[in-house]
Design an enzyme around this catalytic site. Structure first.
Site, PDB file in Angstrom:
ATOM      1  N   ARG A  68       0.979  -0.993  -0.082  1.00  0.00           N
ATOM      2  CA  ARG A  68      -0.241   0.202  -0.110  1.00  0.00           C
ATOM      3  C   ARG A  68       0.900   1.104   0.008  1.00  0.00           C
ATOM      4  NH1 ARG A  68      -3.065  -3.691  -0.884  1.00  0.00           N
ATOM      5  NH2 ARG A  68      -5.310  -3.840  -0.017  1.00  0.00           N
ATOM      6  N   SER A  78     -10.757  -0.044   3.092  1.00  0.00           N
ATOM      7  CA  SER A  78      -9.991  -0.208   4.306  1.00  0.00           C
ATOM      8  C   SER A  78      -9.516   0.994   4.684  1.00  0.00           C
ATOM      9  CB  SER A  78      -8.823  -1.292   4.077  1.00  0.00           C
ATOM     10  OG  SER A  78      -9.128  -2.667   3.655  1.00  0.00           O
ATOM     11  N   GLU A 110      -4.600   3.933   5.511  1.00  0.00           N
ATOM     12  CA  GLU A 110      -4.399   3.627   4.508  1.00  0.00           C
ATOM     13  C   GLU A 110      -5.042   4.796   3.444  1.00  0.00           C
ATOM     14  OE1 GLU A 110      -6.612   1.696   1.234  1.00  0.00           O
ATOM     15  OE2 GLU A 110      -5.961  -0.144   2.065  1.00  0.00           O
TER      16      GLU A 110
END
Ligand code: FAD
Ligand code: EPU
Length: 338
Positions: free
Chosen positions: A165, A239, A334
């Site tokens: 990520r 998320s 995130e």
């Protein structure tokens, strides 16, 4: 000709459905449009937001600048060998439309990334990933405008510093590079990535020879629809936090109390499920006013309709504090907070 809109609401341009305004808004449909836009004196020293589908951002205030909505389209085969095919894609294509294009052509590489919202140009930013595949696995190179020089630049895999990520676009090139096109390498020969537990469980029910990228796509769509909220109906950005990387010692400690704690080990790296941490601190299904934690997946913060960015931030802070207190683990966002 590019139409520049003054004072526009971004509520339809972010999947969290947060209602803030941008001072200027423009759709760009070509690289030359973009270069011309950047030459305009009034936009030279102004704050810029590069916007795709708005599915990985949380807007907390009005954008006092120019929002550049990337609408550069096109899917083109660049090169072909016996085994591989190299495809260049405009950054404004919808990611999942690209996945459909590849599965229809019986190509292999991104079928595990089916149904991820957003545009192609954002895929490198956080190196999107799901079900055992990451964007880096197919990446060849990308093209874009370096905002420090306003010149076109090509970046290769090494240049992009991809991680979990993560990429250079979240660090040194944050807001400093506009991706206009990506090139990916897909396989013409069947290559399946089936290690992810929920996926392999479904695949075991089928005859191996009949499984194609289209089969994988269909299974993944089912799995995702089962547990992820559709942003069309419930505001969210997927998320909210990353799965934290923890030490062996921390894991040993947690395992004493919870022997079944879900972890993913890859080499020396131990990733613990952030959703599990949030569930174990009793947030799953929690609601306060206009925001909350999704009842089918604890890693997803949701907007019930009228939440503002600050509401979501406050909730995320409370979650972080309780996870820190109970497990001594720091959760990291995130989603990009703007
Ligand atoms: P945006 O939200 O518009 O932008 C995200 C960031 O990238 C911003 O900082 C923006 O400035 C920058 N950016 C966008 N386009 C460009 C460009 N052309 N050049 C430079 N910078 C740019 N992600 C996963 O990795 N895996 C998943 O499984 C997943 N599932 C999701 C499920 C749901 C229901 C939702 C809502 C989100 C999910 N996401 C997932 C997150 C999100 O879909 C991805 O991060 C996606 O790549 C974001 O694309 P976007 O176009 O919406 O980006
Ligand atoms: N779990 C819980 N409670 C929950 C949900 C999950 O305890 O409410 C536990 C379960 O043990 C489950 C495990 O967490 O088996 C893993 O759950 P899941 O398969 O849903 O994956 P995840 O780790 O929560 C990650 C990505 C997703 C991606 C999926 C599938 C991150 C931060 N998220 O989620 O990406 O779709 O894997 O590969 O890495 C996103 O980035 O926005 C995103 C949705």
């Amino acid at each position: 000709y590019m139409k520049i809109v003054n004072s526009k609401s971004l509520v339809q341009n972010n999947t969290f459905k947060i209602d803030v305004n941008t001072k200027f808004f423009v759709d760009i449909t070509s690289e030359s449009d973009l270069l011309n836009l950047l030459q305009e004196t009034r936009f030279k020293n102004i704050k810029k937001l590069i916007l795709g589908g708005g599915s990985n951002i949380l807007l907390t205030k009005n954008i006092n600048g120019l929002t550049i909505h990337n609408q550069i389209k096109g899917i083109n085969i660049k090169k072909e060998t016996d085994k591989y095919i190299f495809v260049s894609v405009g950054a404004g294509e919808v990611w999942d439309d690209l996945v459909v294009w590849t599965t229809k052509k019986k190509l292999y590489g991104i079928e595990n990334l089916s149904l991820i919202p957003g545009y192609v140009g954002a895929a490198p930013i956080q190196n999107i990933g799901a079900y055992g595949v990451e964007f880096i696995d197919v990446f060849e190179e990308l093209r874009g405008v370096d905002l420090s020089t306003n010149k076109i630049k090509i970046l290769t895999k090494n240049d992009c510093e991809f991680g979990y990520r993560d990429s250079i676009f979240k660090h040194r090139l944050k807001n400093k590079f506009i991706i206009t096109e990506i090139t990916i390498k897909l396989s013409k020969i069947k290559k399946l990535k089936t290690s992810y537990t929920s996926l392999s469980k479904e695949l075991k029910k089928l005859k191996k020879d009949n499984i194609t990228s289209q089969t994988i796509r269909e299974i993944i769509i089912d799995i995702r629809n089962e547990k992820l909220p559709n942003p069309h109906f419930i505001g969210n950005a997927g998320s909210f936090f990353k799965n934290p990387i923890i030490t062996k010692q921390t894991l040993t400690k947690i395992k004493k109390l919870y022997p079944d704690v879900p972890v993913f080990e890859k080499g020396k790296e131990i990733k613990i499920s952030a959703a599990w941490l949030i569930e174990k601190t009793n947030w799953k299904g929690y609601r306060s006013g206009e925001c909350g934690v999704y009842n089918k997946h604890a890693l997803i913060l949701i907007n019930y309709g009228k939440a503002v960015g600050k509401d979501i931030i406050n909730l995320s802070r409370k979650i972080k504090a309780t996870v820190k207190k109970k497990f001594n683990i720091n959760l990291e966002e995130e989603v990009t907070i703007l």
